[in-house]
Every structure is written in C-alpha cells, then in structure tokens.
Design a protein around this motif. Structure first.
Motif, short mmCIF file in Angstrom:
data_model
loop_
_atom_site.label_atom_id
_atom_site.label_comp_id
_atom_site.label_asym_id
_atom_site.label_seq_id
_atom_site.Cartn_x
_atom_site.Cartn_y
_atom_site.Cartn_z
N PRO A 123 33.89 14.14 28.60
CA PRO A 123 34.32 13.67 27.16
C PRO A 123 33.12 12.96 26.29
O PRO A 123 32.96 13.42 25.16
CB PRO A 123 35.14 12.46 27.43
N TRP A 124 32.13 12.52 27.10
CA TRP A 124 30.90 12.08 26.50
C TRP A 124 30.01 13.24 26.11
O TRP A 124 29.10 13.15 24.95
CB TRP A 124 30.13 11.11 27.36
N ILE A 125 29.89 14.26 26.85
CA ILE A 125 29.18 15.37 26.57
C ILE A 125 29.66 16.08 25.21
O ILE A 125 28.90 16.33 24.18
CB ILE A 125 29.21 16.51 27.67
N LEU A 126 30.91 16.23 25.13
CA LEU A 126 31.60 16.87 24.03
C LEU A 126 31.82 15.97 22.71
O LEU A 126 31.67 16.61 21.74
CB LEU A 126 33.15 17.26 24.24
N ARG A 127 31.76 14.64 23.08
CA ARG A 127 31.48 13.67 21.94
C ARG A 127 30.10 14.04 21.18
O ARG A 127 30.09 13.94 19.95
CB ARG A 127 31.67 12.28 22.31
N GLY A 128 29.08 14.26 22.13
CA GLY A 128 27.77 14.56 21.54
C GLY A 128 27.75 15.78 20.73
O GLY A 128 27.32 15.85 19.66
N TYR A 129 28.36 16.91 21.21
CA TYR A 129 28.57 18.08 20.38
C TYR A 129 29.30 17.94 19.01
O TYR A 129 28.74 18.43 18.20
CB TYR A 129 28.83 19.14 21.34
N ALA A 130 30.46 17.05 19.22
CA ALA A 130 31.09 16.89 17.97
C ALA A 130 30.25 16.01 16.92
O ALA A 130 30.48 16.39 15.62
CB ALA A 130 32.30 16.22 18.32
N ALA A 131 29.57 15.15 17.59
CA ALA A 131 28.73 14.28 16.66
C ALA A 131 27.60 15.30 15.85
O ALA A 131 27.20 15.31 14.71
CB ALA A 131 28.26 13.29 17.31
N LEU A 132 27.10 16.41 16.81
CA LEU A 132 26.02 17.10 16.07
C LEU A 132 26.72 17.87 15.18
O LEU A 132 26.08 18.35 14.17
CB LEU A 132 25.65 17.80 17.38
N TRP A 133 28.08 18.58 15.44
CA TRP A 133 28.82 19.30 14.69
C TRP A 133 28.72 18.64 13.24
O TRP A 133 28.72 19.26 12.15
CB TRP A 133 29.76 19.83 15.23
N ARG A 134 29.18 17.39 13.11
CA ARG A 134 29.65 16.70 12.03
C ARG A 134 28.24 16.41 11.23
O ARG A 134 28.25 16.48 10.10
CB ARG A 134 30.15 15.44 12.41
N ARG A 135 27.08 16.14 11.96
CA ARG A 135 25.83 15.89 11.37
C ARG A 135 25.17 17.09 10.76
O ARG A 135 24.70 17.06 9.57
CB ARG A 135 24.98 15.33 12.64
N PHE A 136 25.37 18.29 11.29
CA PHE A 136 24.86 19.48 10.49
C PHE A 136 26.11 19.96 9.41
O PHE A 136 25.58 20.47 8.50
CB PHE A 136 24.67 20.52 11.76
N PHE A 137 27.21 19.89 9.70
CA PHE A 137 28.15 20.54 8.85
C PHE A 137 29.08 19.75 7.97
O PHE A 137 29.78 20.30 6.99
CB PHE A 137 28.87 21.48 9.64
N VAL A 138 28.88 18.51 7.76
CA VAL A 138 29.88 17.55 7.10
C VAL A 138 28.85 16.89 6.11
O VAL A 138 27.96 16.10 6.49
CB VAL A 138 30.56 16.63 7.86
N VAL A 139 29.44 17.05 4.82
CA VAL A 139 28.42 16.38 3.67
C VAL A 139 28.94 15.30 3.62
O VAL A 139 30.24 14.84 3.42
CB VAL A 139 28.83 17.20 2.61
N PRO A 140 28.18 14.19 3.49
CA PRO A 140 28.74 12.91 3.29
C PRO A 140 29.16 12.40 2.03
O PRO A 140 28.77 13.41 0.99
CB PRO A 140 27.43 11.91 3.35
N ALA A 141 30.01 11.77 1.94
CA ALA A 141 30.82 11.56 0.50
C ALA A 141 30.02 10.47 -0.39
O ALA A 141 29.34 9.66 0.25
CB ALA A 141 31.99 10.61 0.70
#
Length: 142
Positions: A123-141
């Motif tokens: 779960p911690w490994i996948l949490r890191g990948y999800a955070a990386l995905w959000r950092r690259f592809f989610v535009v901050p409001a």
C-alpha cells in the motif's frame, strides 16, 4: 494515518483499482477528452485531472510502469501467502529446497511471513505511485 492501518483501509485497494484502469482510461481520453479518466480519478483518488486529450495520453508511460509494479506487488503477495497453490499455476512445487523446507508447513510458513510483510509494504508503494500520478496530471485549483 498510522503506518500499520493503511493495509486495513480501503485506500490502497481503490488506488490499485485506479492504477489497473489507468491505461485503458488514458487511451480512452483521446475519444472523450479525459472525462472518464477524470471521473475515475475523482472517485478513486479523490482528485480530478483537467479534462484534456493530451493529459490523458501523456499518462500512458507512467500508467504502464505503474501497472507492471502493481501487478508484480500483488502477485508476490498472493503467491507467497498461498504458497501451496503454486503447482496449480504451473510453477515449481518442490518445497524441499525452498526457504523454510524440507517440509511444506515450514516452506509455507516462511513464504507466508514474507507475503504478509510485503502486503504491509505494497500500500505504501502504491500510495507513492498515486501521489506521483496526481502530481503530474492533476492541475491545482486556483
């Protein structure tokens, strides 16, 4: 969240589902401008990327790497916890020379211990990948 509570929550399993769906969603983003990807990210990651075709397609390389890592991690957990089913999957069933051998009970105990340890780490490994995905592809409001 305490480190030991994460595997018992629904968060890593929602992330795993999103990471498994991310490649088809990224390809589908070419057709629907990322609307399906945005809905899935909102429901499973609690963050929504901006709907664009380019952003969806740009996610494919990271999604492929993540898919391989998530698949390897969860397969490792399953194959170690359920050690005796390996011969049913076409794997070597010889446990006499395996870690914990020469008995099946010893080999299963050692592999299950490793599988449970890996289950706490995944779960911690996948949490890191999800955070990386959000950092690259989610535009901050804002």
């Amino acid at each position: 969240m305490r480190w030991w509570r994460l595997p018992f929550s629904g968060e890593p399993y929602r992330r795993t589902l999103f990471l498994l769906l991310s490649v088809p969603l990224a390809v589908w983003a070419l057709a629907d401008r990322g609307a399906a990807q945005r809905r899935a990210a909102g429901a499973l990651l609690e963050s929504e990327p901006a709907p664009t075709r380019l952003r969806g397609l740009a996610a494919v390389p990271l999604d492929l790497v993540t898919l391989v890592v998530a698949g390897y991690c969860w397969t490792g957990v399953l194959l170690n916890v359920a050690y005796p089913i390996r011969p049913l999957l076409g794997m070597d069933g010889e446990y006499r020379d395996a870690w914990g051998g020469p008995t099946l009970a010893g080999a299963w105990a050692v592999h299950a211990l490793g599988g449970v340890g890996f289950w706490l780490l995944v779960p911690w490994i996948l949490r890191g990948y999800a955070a990386l995905w959000r950092r690259f592809f989610v535009v901050p409001a804002g």
